[in-house]
Design an enzyme around this catalytic site. Sequence first.
Site, PDB file in Angstrom:
ATOM      1  N   GLY A 164       0.778  -1.234   0.000  1.00  0.00           N
ATOM      2  CA  GLY A 164       0.000   0.000   0.000  1.00  0.00           C
ATOM      3  C   GLY A 164       0.806   1.279   0.000  1.00  0.00           C
TER       4      GLY A 164
ATOM      5  N   ASP B   9       2.925  -1.835 -10.181  1.00  0.00           N
ATOM      6  CA  ASP B   9       4.142  -2.408  -9.607  1.00  0.00           C
ATOM      7  C   ASP B   9       3.977  -3.923  -9.520  1.00  0.00           C
ATOM      8  OD1 ASP B   9       6.721  -1.938  -8.740  1.00  0.00           O
ATOM      9  OD2 ASP B   9       6.174  -1.757  -6.635  1.00  0.00           O
TER      10      ASP B   9
ATOM     11  N   ASP C 296      -7.496 -11.072  -8.157  1.00  0.00           N
ATOM     12  CA  ASP C 296      -6.627 -11.239  -9.318  1.00  0.00           C
ATOM     13  C   ASP C 296      -7.085 -10.201 -10.344  1.00  0.00           C
ATOM     14  OD1 ASP C 296      -5.382 -11.977 -11.679  1.00  0.00           O
ATOM     15  OD2 ASP C 296      -5.797 -14.117 -11.451  1.00  0.00           O
TER      16      ASP C 296
ATOM     17  N   ASP D 237      -4.630  -6.163  -5.318  1.00  0.00           N
ATOM     18  CA  ASP D 237      -3.504  -7.083  -5.229  1.00  0.00           C
ATOM     19  C   ASP D 237      -4.047  -8.454  -4.881  1.00  0.00           C
ATOM     20  OD1 ASP D 237      -0.216  -6.470  -4.827  1.00  0.00           O
ATOM     21  OD2 ASP D 237      -0.919  -8.422  -4.146  1.00  0.00           O
TER      22      ASP D 237
ATOM     23  N   TRP E 214       2.292   2.913  -2.441  1.00  0.00           N
ATOM     24  CA  TRP E 214       1.951   3.844  -3.522  1.00  0.00           C
ATOM     25  C   TRP E 214       0.585   4.472  -3.294  1.00  0.00           C
ATOM     26  CZ3 TRP E 214       3.887   2.067  -9.009  1.00  0.00           C
ATOM     27  CH2 TRP E 214       5.289   2.012  -8.984  1.00  0.00           C
TER      28      TRP E 214
ATOM     29  N   LYS F 164       6.403  -0.971 -13.748  1.00  0.00           N
ATOM     30  CA  LYS F 164       7.704  -1.579 -13.529  1.00  0.00           C
ATOM     31  C   LYS F 164       8.130  -2.344 -14.775  1.00  0.00           C
ATOM     32  CE  LYS F 164       8.563  -3.751  -9.665  1.00  0.00           C
ATOM     33  NZ  LYS F 164       8.495  -4.785  -8.602  1.00  0.00           N
TER      34      LYS F 164
END
Length: 243
Positions: A99, A157, A133, A117, A101, A197
């Site tokens: 958490g 990320d 998911d 997540d 971000w 990322k």
Amino acid sequence: MSQDEKPPERPQAERRRMVRPPTGGTAAGRGMGQKIKTADKKSMSSQQWIKRQLADPWSDRARAEGWRSRAAFKLMEIDDRHRLIRPGSKVIDLGAAPGGWVQVALKRGAAAVAGVDLLPIEHIAGGELIQADFTTPGVDQQLIDLIGGAPDLVLSDMAHNTIGHRQTDHLKIIALIEIAADFAIRTLRPGGAFVTKSFQGGDAGGVLDRLRSHFETVKTIKPQASRKGSSEVYWVALNKLRV
């Protein structure tokens, strides 16, 4: 093809499903809880991870300042450079655990922030957090509904568990980047931004070219808080073009 012409959109592929949740995380976050436990009865890789965390000044600083993870400093540096998070903006964070971000986005003035997540994310005041998911049909729309419309900023990320086979691991990484990029291109408002990322020195399967066709500028940044020995970088796609 002239500069004014756009490459044809690829038909949206059937979404890839993540077959299992990460094994290295905890209910408090991806491998970094409220406290770092002793290494007793843990695997060698877990013990090595704990030693790195205890010796990491960025992790120390994150704990001291109340950030959920060292990754908070990565987003802060990216935002300092490009002013992505603006007062009143709507933000979606993919791969949000633990958490950090979400915390940064809210602290810097975002009006609505939703994160998702596979791992549970401890409540953050002002954030909308779901455990799911992201590749499951309907989750993308659920995130948009939670922030009340098209996002101004999409963050990703997301990361797969590695299995040690370089080619397989790379393909999994690229698949996640593709999924996040597809979502950003489909949902961002014109002028919006996307951060994901990625990793240095590998074929990104055309994702980077696709981003360049939908955004005015795409930059590569390696934040100071990224581990020096890691090939991790972040792509920052700025000013989504009107279709």
